[in-house]
Design a protein around this motif. Structure first.
Motif, PDB file in Angstrom:
ATOM      1  N   GLY A 180      15.964   7.268   5.151  1.00  0.00           N
ATOM      2  CA  GLY A 180      16.955   7.135   4.193  1.00  0.00           C
ATOM      3  C   GLY A 180      16.522   6.457   3.123  1.00  0.00           C
ATOM      4  N   ILE A 181      15.118   6.384   2.905  1.00  0.00           N
ATOM      5  CA  ILE A 181      14.733   5.775   1.569  1.00  0.00           C
ATOM      6  C   ILE A 181      13.812   6.415   0.945  1.00  0.00           C
ATOM      7  CG2 ILE A 181      13.099   3.773   0.827  1.00  0.00           C
ATOM      8  CD1 ILE A 181      13.479   2.373   3.431  1.00  0.00           C
ATOM      9  N   ALA A 182      14.372   6.821  -0.442  1.00  0.00           N
ATOM     10  CA  ALA A 182      13.792   7.486  -1.467  1.00  0.00           C
ATOM     11  C   ALA A 182      12.634   7.008  -2.060  1.00  0.00           C
ATOM     12  CB  ALA A 182      14.603   8.237  -2.383  1.00  0.00           C
ATOM     13  N   PRO A 183      11.566   7.606  -2.640  1.00  0.00           N
ATOM     14  CA  PRO A 183      10.360   6.913  -3.406  1.00  0.00           C
ATOM     15  C   PRO A 183      11.358   6.166  -4.573  1.00  0.00           C
ATOM     16  CG  PRO A 183       9.735   9.058  -2.984  1.00  0.00           C
ATOM     17  CD  PRO A 183      11.107   8.978  -2.417  1.00  0.00           C
ATOM     18  N   GLU A 184      12.283   6.789  -5.159  1.00  0.00           N
ATOM     19  CA  GLU A 184      12.879   5.739  -6.213  1.00  0.00           C
ATOM     20  C   GLU A 184      13.352   4.523  -5.838  1.00  0.00           C
ATOM     21  OE1 GLU A 184      13.595   9.298  -5.673  1.00  0.00           O
ATOM     22  OE2 GLU A 184      11.811   9.935  -6.774  1.00  0.00           O
ATOM     23  N   ASP A 185      13.709   4.287  -4.438  1.00  0.00           N
ATOM     24  CA  ASP A 185      14.442   3.344  -4.011  1.00  0.00           C
ATOM     25  C   ASP A 185      13.505   2.038  -3.978  1.00  0.00           C
ATOM     26  OD1 ASP A 185      16.765   4.502  -3.567  1.00  0.00           O
ATOM     27  OD2 ASP A 185      16.282   5.058  -1.569  1.00  0.00           O
ATOM     28  N   VAL A 186      11.986   2.232  -3.718  1.00  0.00           N
ATOM     29  CA  VAL A 186      11.012   1.292  -3.841  1.00  0.00           C
ATOM     30  C   VAL A 186      10.961   0.605  -5.190  1.00  0.00           C
ATOM     31  CG1 VAL A 186       8.589   0.677  -3.208  1.00  0.00           C
ATOM     32  CG2 VAL A 186       9.783   2.410  -2.024  1.00  0.00           C
ATOM     33  N   THR A 187      11.010  -0.713  -5.063  1.00  0.00           N
ATOM     34  CA  THR A 187      11.004  -1.462  -6.336  1.00  0.00           C
ATOM     35  C   THR A 187       9.792  -2.211  -6.648  1.00  0.00           C
ATOM     36  OG1 THR A 187      11.619  -3.777  -5.234  1.00  0.00           O
ATOM     37  CG2 THR A 187      13.403  -2.318  -5.974  1.00  0.00           C
ATOM     38  N   HIS A 188       8.791  -2.422  -5.719  1.00  0.00           N
ATOM     39  CA  HIS A 188       7.405  -2.642  -5.847  1.00  0.00           C
ATOM     40  C   HIS A 188       6.534  -2.189  -5.035  1.00  0.00           C
ATOM     41  CE1 HIS A 188       9.924  -6.054  -7.366  1.00  0.00           C
ATOM     42  NE2 HIS A 188       9.037  -6.428  -8.039  1.00  0.00           N
ATOM     43  N   VAL A 189       5.383  -1.831  -5.632  1.00  0.00           N
ATOM     44  CA  VAL A 189       4.099  -1.134  -4.508  1.00  0.00           C
ATOM     45  C   VAL A 189       3.040  -2.368  -4.842  1.00  0.00           C
ATOM     46  CG1 VAL A 189       2.611   0.471  -4.012  1.00  0.00           C
ATOM     47  CG2 VAL A 189       4.732   1.038  -4.829  1.00  0.00           C
ATOM     48  N   VAL A 190       2.542  -2.666  -3.783  1.00  0.00           N
ATOM     49  CA  VAL A 190       1.599  -3.974  -3.908  1.00  0.00           C
ATOM     50  C   VAL A 190       0.433  -3.751  -3.010  1.00  0.00           C
ATOM     51  CG1 VAL A 190       1.073  -6.650  -3.368  1.00  0.00           C
ATOM     52  CG2 VAL A 190       3.493  -5.566  -4.097  1.00  0.00           C
ATOM     53  N   ASP A 200       0.886  -1.267  -0.107  1.00  0.00           N
ATOM     54  CA  ASP A 200      -0.121   0.065  -0.129  1.00  0.00           C
ATOM     55  C   ASP A 200       0.811   1.086   0.012  1.00  0.00           C
ATOM     56  OD1 ASP A 200      -2.335  -1.269   0.082  1.00  0.00           O
ATOM     57  OD2 ASP A 200      -2.628  -1.595   2.003  1.00  0.00           O
ATOM     58  N   ALA A 201       0.281   2.649  -0.361  1.00  0.00           N
ATOM     59  CA  ALA A 201       1.104   3.559  -0.609  1.00  0.00           C
ATOM     60  C   ALA A 201       0.470   4.677   0.432  1.00  0.00           C
ATOM     61  CB  ALA A 201       0.797   4.081  -2.067  1.00  0.00           C
ATOM     62  N   GLY A 202      -0.418   4.274   1.327  1.00  0.00           N
ATOM     63  CA  GLY A 202      -0.868   5.443   2.034  1.00  0.00           C
ATOM     64  C   GLY A 202      -2.014   6.471   1.479  1.00  0.00           C
ATOM     65  N   SER A 203      -2.107   7.403   2.214  1.00  0.00           N
ATOM     66  CA  SER A 203      -3.165   8.371   1.815  1.00  0.00           C
ATOM     67  C   SER A 203      -2.787   9.737   1.123  1.00  0.00           C
ATOM     68  CB  SER A 203      -3.825   8.873   3.279  1.00  0.00           C
ATOM     69  OG  SER A 203      -4.254   7.823   4.064  1.00  0.00           O
ATOM     70  N   GLY A 204      -1.407   9.888   1.163  1.00  0.00           N
ATOM     71  CA  GLY A 204      -1.099  11.115   0.675  1.00  0.00           C
ATOM     72  C   GLY A 204      -1.667  12.466   1.251  1.00  0.00           C
ATOM     73  N   PRO A 205      -1.637  13.569   0.489  1.00  0.00           N
ATOM     74  CA  PRO A 205      -1.985  14.681   1.195  1.00  0.00           C
ATOM     75  C   PRO A 205      -3.339  15.066   0.913  1.00  0.00           C
ATOM     76  CG  PRO A 205      -0.930  15.426  -0.916  1.00  0.00           C
ATOM     77  CD  PRO A 205      -0.872  13.822  -0.651  1.00  0.00           C
ATOM     78  N   ASP A 206      -4.120  14.334  -0.023  1.00  0.00           N
ATOM     79  CA  ASP A 206      -5.517  14.610   0.062  1.00  0.00           C
ATOM     80  C   ASP A 206      -6.637  13.997   0.726  1.00  0.00           C
ATOM     81  OD1 ASP A 206      -4.437  16.475  -1.981  1.00  0.00           O
ATOM     82  OD2 ASP A 206      -4.469  15.248  -3.418  1.00  0.00           O
ATOM     83  N   PHE A 207      -6.350  13.480   1.694  1.00  0.00           N
ATOM     84  CA  PHE A 207      -7.270  12.449   2.422  1.00  0.00           C
ATOM     85  C   PHE A 207      -7.722  13.066   3.546  1.00  0.00           C
ATOM     86  CE2 PHE A 207      -9.000   8.626   4.443  1.00  0.00           C
ATOM     87  CZ  PHE A 207     -10.102   8.472   4.067  1.00  0.00           C
ATOM     88  N   GLN A 208      -6.962  12.912   4.517  1.00  0.00           N
ATOM     89  CA  GLN A 208      -7.022  13.307   5.948  1.00  0.00           C
ATOM     90  C   GLN A 208      -5.764  14.421   6.365  1.00  0.00           C
ATOM     91  OE1 GLN A 208      -8.779  11.252   8.964  1.00  0.00           O
ATOM     92  NE2 GLN A 208     -10.805  10.910   7.832  1.00  0.00           N
TER      93      GLN A 208
END
Length: 304
Positions: free
Chosen positions: A115-125, A93-101
């Motif tokens: 120390g983890i940038a979004p570009e480091d993520v290999t999979h979002v399930v 999962d990717a969480g809510s982002g800024p537009d929910f609550q």
């Protein structure tokens, strides 16, 4: 490799040495050589009736008093599971982002602190496409935030939210959810991978069909040898009534009857197989064990 506009704007800054992730983890356990960590996306603020309205009220109130839970307002935690096995850095999962609550949408800053940038993520399930699980998919430019990741979702869940009739049939209270889900799924339409329950979607990661909360809701068993954790998503959505009376309908579930059957079967399996769990809305970081006492259950957080 193509970079999002967000990556182009942020990529010029020097990247500091990463701090140990455990400093920022809500909870963290090893599964063989891999690590499962929960990272906070903040919390939600919900009216109690969102969950409690379909339940038998005279029986409900004593249980809420026993658990110390307000009938009026709920503030469930949002725990995003991060799985790292060496080559793969996987977000469930990717969480809510800024537009929910305003109390949610904290995932990006928590990952960056670790120390983890979004570009480091290999999979979002994705477990499912409710706002607190998928609205964090897009960055401020409406590009996929995790620009280098493979996005994966159950075929039935995708088909439900992609269907143009869903916004008309889901009910007025959830219509905005349908619109928001469709917009985000459109952003990954050309780069999404589908799966079904029972498939091993990554090494050691098995998709488990857990419908009811949404029509195509998925959980995931992460296993190494005899060690296994079940990532629940919202199949078991709270630490109180869902455990004390799993057969009761919850207003949070889109099909309350199916969700209750799923919940009962999951709890039986978890206890029988002695599985640990990681729950999106469970307290104490969401990772822990489940204990049965007669016909009821309780959640024991790992971090407590």
């Amino acid at each position: 490799m193509s970079l999002s506009r967000r990556a182009l704007l942020s990529g010029c800054a020097a990247v500091p040495l990463a701090a140990p992730l455990s400093r920022f983890a809500l909870a963290e356990i090893s599964i063989g050589p891999a690590t499962l960590t929960t990272i906070s996306d903040g919390h939600l603020t919900l009216p109690g009736g969102f969950i409690f309205d379909p339940m038998p009220q005279e029986q409900l109130l004593p249980l809420l008093e026993k658990a110390g839970i307000s009938q009026e307002t709920l503030t469930p935690d949002c725990n995003v599971s991060l799985y790292r096995d060496g080559p793969n850095t996987v977000l469930f999962d990717a969480g809510s982002g800024p537009d929910f609550q305003p109390s949610a949408g904290k995932l990006t800053e928590e990952l960056e602190q670790a120390g983890i940038a979004p570009e480091d993520v290999t999979h979002v399930v994705f477990t499912h496409a409710h706002p607190d699980h998928i609205w964090g998919l897009l960055d401020e430019f409406d590009d996929p935030l995790f620009s280098n990741a493979t996005h994966m979702i159950g075929r039935a869940e995708w088909d439900y939210w992609w269907n143009p009739e869903t916004v008309n049939t889901i009910g007025d209270a959830r219509a905005a959810m349908a619109v928001g889900a469709k917009r985000r799924l459109e952003a990954i339409e050309d780069a999404v991978e589908f799966f079904s329950g029972g498939e091993e979607i990554l090494p050691g990661v098995l998709a488990v069909s857990t419908p009811g909360h949404t029509p195509g809701h998925m959980s995931f068993e992460v296993r190494s040898g005899s060690q296994a954790v079940l990532i629940l998503g919202d199949a078991i959505g709270n630490h109180h009534i869902a455990f004390m009376r799993p057969e009761w309908p919850s207003g949070a579930d889109q099909d309350a009857e199916v969700a209750a059957s799923t919940r009962i079967a999951l709890l039986d399996r978890i206890v029988a197989d002695n599985l640990q769990v990681a729950g999106f809305h469970l307290p104490g970081g969401g990772i822990g064990q489940i204990e049965r006492t007669g016909d009821t259950f309780r959640f024991l957080p790992e971090a407590s």
